[in-house]
Design an enzyme around this catalytic site. Structure first.
Site, mmCIF file in Angstrom:
data_model
loop_
_atom_site.group_PDB
_atom_site.id
_atom_site.type_symbol
_atom_site.label_atom_id
_atom_site.label_comp_id
_atom_site.label_asym_id
_atom_site.label_seq_id
_atom_site.Cartn_x
_atom_site.Cartn_y
_atom_site.Cartn_z
ATOM 1 N N ARG A 1 3.840 -3.611 -4.688
ATOM 2 C CA ARG A 1 5.006 -3.068 -5.396
ATOM 3 C C ARG A 1 5.204 -1.563 -5.204
ATOM 4 O O ARG A 1 6.204 -1.003 -5.610
ATOM 5 C CB ARG A 1 4.900 -3.406 -6.896
ATOM 6 C CG ARG A 1 5.336 -4.828 -7.184
ATOM 7 C CD ARG A 1 5.019 -5.221 -8.605
ATOM 8 N NE ARG A 1 3.575 -5.420 -8.797
ATOM 9 C CZ ARG A 1 2.995 -5.675 -9.963
ATOM 10 N NH1 ARG A 1 3.734 -5.726 -11.065
ATOM 11 N NH2 ARG A 1 1.700 -5.860 -10.055
ATOM 12 N N ALA B 1 -10.892 -1.701 -5.415
ATOM 13 C CA ALA B 1 -9.828 -0.899 -4.806
ATOM 14 C C ALA B 1 -9.386 -1.479 -3.472
ATOM 15 O O ALA B 1 -9.025 -0.760 -2.552
ATOM 16 C CB ALA B 1 -10.310 0.541 -4.613
ATOM 17 N N ARG C 1 -1.623 33.171 3.555
ATOM 18 C CA ARG C 1 -2.202 31.988 4.196
ATOM 19 C C ARG C 1 -3.725 32.061 4.162
ATOM 20 O O ARG C 1 -4.298 33.104 3.851
ATOM 21 C CB ARG C 1 -1.642 31.876 5.618
ATOM 22 C CG ARG C 1 -0.150 31.487 5.596
ATOM 23 C CD ARG C 1 0.510 31.675 6.939
ATOM 24 N NE ARG C 1 -0.258 31.031 7.979
ATOM 25 C CZ ARG C 1 -0.198 31.356 9.267
ATOM 26 N NH1 ARG C 1 0.607 32.334 9.672
ATOM 27 N NH2 ARG C 1 -0.931 30.728 10.154
ATOM 28 N N GLY D 1 -3.595 -10.637 -18.404
ATOM 29 C CA GLY D 1 -4.321 -11.836 -18.833
ATOM 30 C C GLY D 1 -4.439 -11.812 -20.354
ATOM 31 O O GLY D 1 -4.704 -10.768 -20.947
ATOM 32 N N LYS E 1 -2.304 1.603 -2.240
ATOM 33 C CA LYS E 1 -1.946 2.078 -3.584
ATOM 34 C C LYS E 1 -2.926 3.126 -4.120
ATOM 35 O O LYS E 1 -2.507 4.153 -4.648
ATOM 36 C CB LYS E 1 -1.874 0.891 -4.550
ATOM 37 C CG LYS E 1 -1.677 1.313 -6.000
ATOM 38 C CD LYS E 1 -1.176 0.201 -6.865
ATOM 39 C CE LYS E 1 -2.252 -0.761 -7.274
ATOM 40 N NZ LYS E 1 -1.749 -1.781 -8.195
ATOM 41 N N ASN F 1 -1.117 39.161 17.115
ATOM 42 C CA ASN F 1 -2.482 38.621 17.157
ATOM 43 C C ASN F 1 -2.638 37.477 18.151
ATOM 44 O O ASN F 1 -3.718 36.955 18.323
ATOM 45 C CB ASN F 1 -2.904 38.139 15.758
ATOM 46 C CG ASN F 1 -2.003 37.041 15.226
ATOM 47 O OD1 ASN F 1 -0.836 36.960 15.599
ATOM 48 N ND2 ASN F 1 -2.537 36.203 14.365
HETATM 49 C C1 UD1 Z 1 -6.197 -8.259 -13.739
HETATM 50 C C2 UD1 Z 1 -6.800 -9.354 -14.600
HETATM 51 C C3 UD1 Z 1 -5.992 -9.484 -15.871
HETATM 52 C C4 UD1 Z 1 -5.935 -8.178 -16.605
HETATM 53 C C5 UD1 Z 1 -5.411 -7.070 -15.688
HETATM 54 C C6 UD1 Z 1 -5.593 -5.742 -16.355
HETATM 55 C C7 UD1 Z 1 -7.637 -10.922 -12.969
HETATM 56 C C8 UD1 Z 1 -7.461 -12.228 -12.310
HETATM 57 N N1 UD1 Z 1 -6.748 -10.582 -13.861
HETATM 58 O O1 UD1 Z 1 -4.881 -8.701 -13.383
HETATM 59 O O2 UD1 Z 1 -6.616 -10.474 -16.726
HETATM 60 O O3 UD1 Z 1 -5.120 -8.293 -17.737
HETATM 61 O O4 UD1 Z 1 -6.172 -7.040 -14.465
HETATM 62 O O5 UD1 Z 1 -5.050 -4.732 -15.563
HETATM 63 O O6 UD1 Z 1 -8.602 -10.221 -12.700
HETATM 64 N N2 UD1 Z 1 -8.445 -6.348 -6.294
HETATM 65 C C9 UD1 Z 1 -9.287 -6.367 -5.209
HETATM 66 N N3 UD1 Z 1 -9.378 -7.501 -4.475
HETATM 67 C C10 UD1 Z 1 -8.689 -8.624 -4.769
HETATM 68 C C11 UD1 Z 1 -7.826 -8.586 -5.879
HETATM 69 C C12 UD1 Z 1 -7.727 -7.438 -6.623
HETATM 70 O O7 UD1 Z 1 -9.951 -5.371 -4.910
HETATM 71 O O8 UD1 Z 1 -8.847 -9.610 -4.053
HETATM 72 C C13 UD1 Z 1 -8.358 -5.119 -7.081
HETATM 73 C C14 UD1 Z 1 -6.971 -4.527 -7.057
HETATM 74 O O9 UD1 Z 1 -6.831 -3.612 -5.985
HETATM 75 C C15 UD1 Z 1 -6.887 -3.855 -8.385
HETATM 76 C C16 UD1 Z 1 -7.790 -4.689 -9.290
HETATM 77 O O10 UD1 Z 1 -8.615 -5.437 -8.425
HETATM 78 O O11 UD1 Z 1 -7.420 -2.551 -8.347
HETATM 79 C C17 UD1 Z 1 -7.011 -5.616 -10.197
HETATM 80 O O12 UD1 Z 1 -6.300 -6.540 -9.422
HETATM 81 P P1 UD1 Z 1 -4.829 -6.968 -9.744
HETATM 82 O O13 UD1 Z 1 -4.360 -7.892 -8.714
HETATM 83 O O14 UD1 Z 1 -4.017 -5.773 -10.020
HETATM 84 O O15 UD1 Z 1 -5.054 -7.788 -11.082
HETATM 85 P P2 UD1 Z 1 -4.008 -8.035 -12.219
HETATM 86 O O16 UD1 Z 1 -3.037 -9.067 -11.755
HETATM 87 O O17 UD1 Z 1 -3.461 -6.744 -12.675
HETATM 88 CA CA CA Z 2 -3.156 -4.611 -11.842
#
Ligand code: UD1
Ligand code: CA
Length: 464
Positions: free
Chosen positions: A16, A10, A335, A141, A23, A388
């Protein structure tokens, strides 16, 4: 039985969302996004849980009021693999399996996670990942398979060839991995890819190269792996969630006159044969009894409502308790800290705050009841105000049983009216009144006959 650990990712900002709020703190179904997946993971009874945070770390941490969690800070978001590696310390002496989830994938089900863990253990896998078949796999992915159909690797959208982009089977981003394997593999992950990130999915090829068993489990319903990236997606999911919550209550015997405009948070409960009108919002931990009627345009937060309560059109009520048979509204405001006993009537344009109102008591019109305790079967006349607040402190008013408070009364707190007191209309009461007494303000009433005509003549004369 092997232990289970959980890592929830997280740390991302969620560019976006175009938001200053991280987020995972955006609300879905009345609670921050990441608490959905976290809550589901906790139902697996994990022996330890780590949440990787980065963007808005303090705010994310503060939004969590639940049990034992290790917060892991990822200073720079260098990729999902790096994020998991940041949690290594929390699992140093841990030999069990770790479930890895994303904070932005809220609908993942407990049963799916259990199926994955079971499959993983049955096959003695080093890692097991969840996959889904999507008609529109864009952004995910892709799962690469060999000629025998076994998983051969995962390629991210941005690194994929045109041919690979046609693959419809995707990585859902949910994993179970044996702890020792996971961290060993992650330390071997490189960032030589288009995004310059350390990819968690790279543990698949690393594992295969080491001759480890890597397994996949297909998700039953692709909906549950949907991730949130934009506000539009939140709104869409909110609508889905709302529809399923509404459906559940209708199946449980609650009438929703207009489900499209009925907003019920997940933590709410509603009794049988309660009828809910349009534009009703039931929020937080609100509890509603049986056979209640909510006419509509109601905004209730953390309310406790007994059976057979009638809420007429347009009420706002927060952090209060209303007992059986009470009638409230239209246009009433409760309230926090208010308690209305059985059969209390609170009418239009009445505001109550920290008001304890006894059984059968009525305040039907235009009244402010702040910091007050009222006995039973008392009548509060129209336009009564409990004063009050003196600009510095708040004071309580106490009113006994069977009291008649005349219209347009101001009660200057701290003050106490005994049982069976009569307050004459238009009184300002500043001192305690003993039981059974009448209280009134000495005032002379005069009538000047013909006064209006004289006045009009005079005004006309001065106009010239
Ligand atoms: C990732 C997967 C992808 C998969 C998809 C499914 C990778 C490289 N790719 O892509 O194969 O299909 O999820 O939803 O893992 N996050 C961190 N630290 C970071 C990067 C990300 O905590 O440095 C957290 C983000 O906040 C998020 C989660 O990891 O909650 C996924 O990261 P995100 O960048 O959304 O990965 P995707 O590009 O969606
Ligand atoms: Ca994602």
């Amino acid at each position: 039985m092997q232990e289970i650990g959980v890592i929830l990712l997280a740390a991302g900002q969620g560019t976006r969302m175009k938001s200053s709020l991280p987020k995972v703190l955006h609300s879905l179904g009345g609670k921050p996004l990441f608490l959905h997946a976290l809550g589901t993971a906790q139902r697996l009874n994990p022996s330890r849980v780590a949440v990787v945070i980065g963007h808005g770390a303090d705010r994310v941490r503060q939004s969590y009021l639940g049990g034992d969690v290790t917060w892991v800070i990822q200073e720079q978001q260098l990729g999902t693999g790096h994020a998991v590696l940041c949690a290594q310390k929390a699992f140093e002496d841990f030999a069990g399996d770790i479930v890895i989830l994303s904070g932005d994938v809220p609908l993942i089900r407990e049963s799916t996670l259990r199926t994955m863990v079971e499959h993983h253990r049955r096959h003695q896998a080093a890692a097991t990942l969840l996959t889904a078949l999507l008609d529109e796999p864009k952004g995910y992915g892709r799962i690469l398979r060999d000629s025998r159909g076994a998983i051969a690797g995962i390629v991210e959208e941005k690194d994929a060839s045109d041919e690979q982009r046609k693959i419809r089977e995707v990585n859902a981003g949910v994993y179970v991995a044996a702890s020792p394997f996971l961290f060993a593999a992650l330390s071997a992950v490189k960032n030589n890819n288009r995004q310059g990130e350390y990819y968690l999915p790279d543990i698949v090829t690393i594992g295969l190269d080491q001759g480890k068993i890597i397994e996949t489990v297909g998700v039953e319903n692709a909906r549950e792996m949907m991730g949130i990236n934009t506000r539009e997606e939140i709104a869409f999911m909110e609508k889905n969630l709302r529809e399923s919550i509404n459906k559940r209550w209708m199946l449980a015997g609650v009438t929703l006159k207009d489900p499209d405009t009925t907003y019920i948070d997940e933590g709410v409960t509603i009794g049988k044969d309660t009828v809910i009108g349009p534009n009703t919002h039931l929020k937080g931990k609100t509890v509603i009894g049986e056979r209640c009627q909510i006419d509509g345009s109601a905004f209730l937060t953390d309310m406790e409502i007994g059976d057979e309560v009638l809420l007429k059109f347009s009420v706002v009520m927060t952090g209060s308790r209303v007992d059986r048979g009470a009638i409230i509204g239209p246009f009433a405001h409760l309230r926090p800290g208010t308690h209305l006993a059985n059969n209390v009537h609170i009418g239009n344009f009445v505001e109550a705050k920290a008001a304890h109102v006894g059984e059968g008591t009525k305040a039907n019109h235009l009244t402010y009841l702040g910091d007050v305790t009222i006995g039973r079967d008392t009548n509060i006349g129209a336009g009564t105000i409990t004063c009050n607040y003196d600009g510095f402190n708040k004071y309580r008013t106490t009113i006994g049983d069977r009291v008649q408070v005349g219209s347009d009364t101001t009660l200057v707190a701290p003050i106490s009216l005994g049982d069976d007191v009569y307050v004459a209309t238009a009184s300002t009461v500043r001192h305690d009144v003993p039981a059974g007494a009448l209280v009134f303000n000495e005032r002379e009433e005069r009538v000047r006959e013909g006064w209006t005509e004289q006045k009009r003549k005079k005004m006309k004369g001065s106009k010239k």
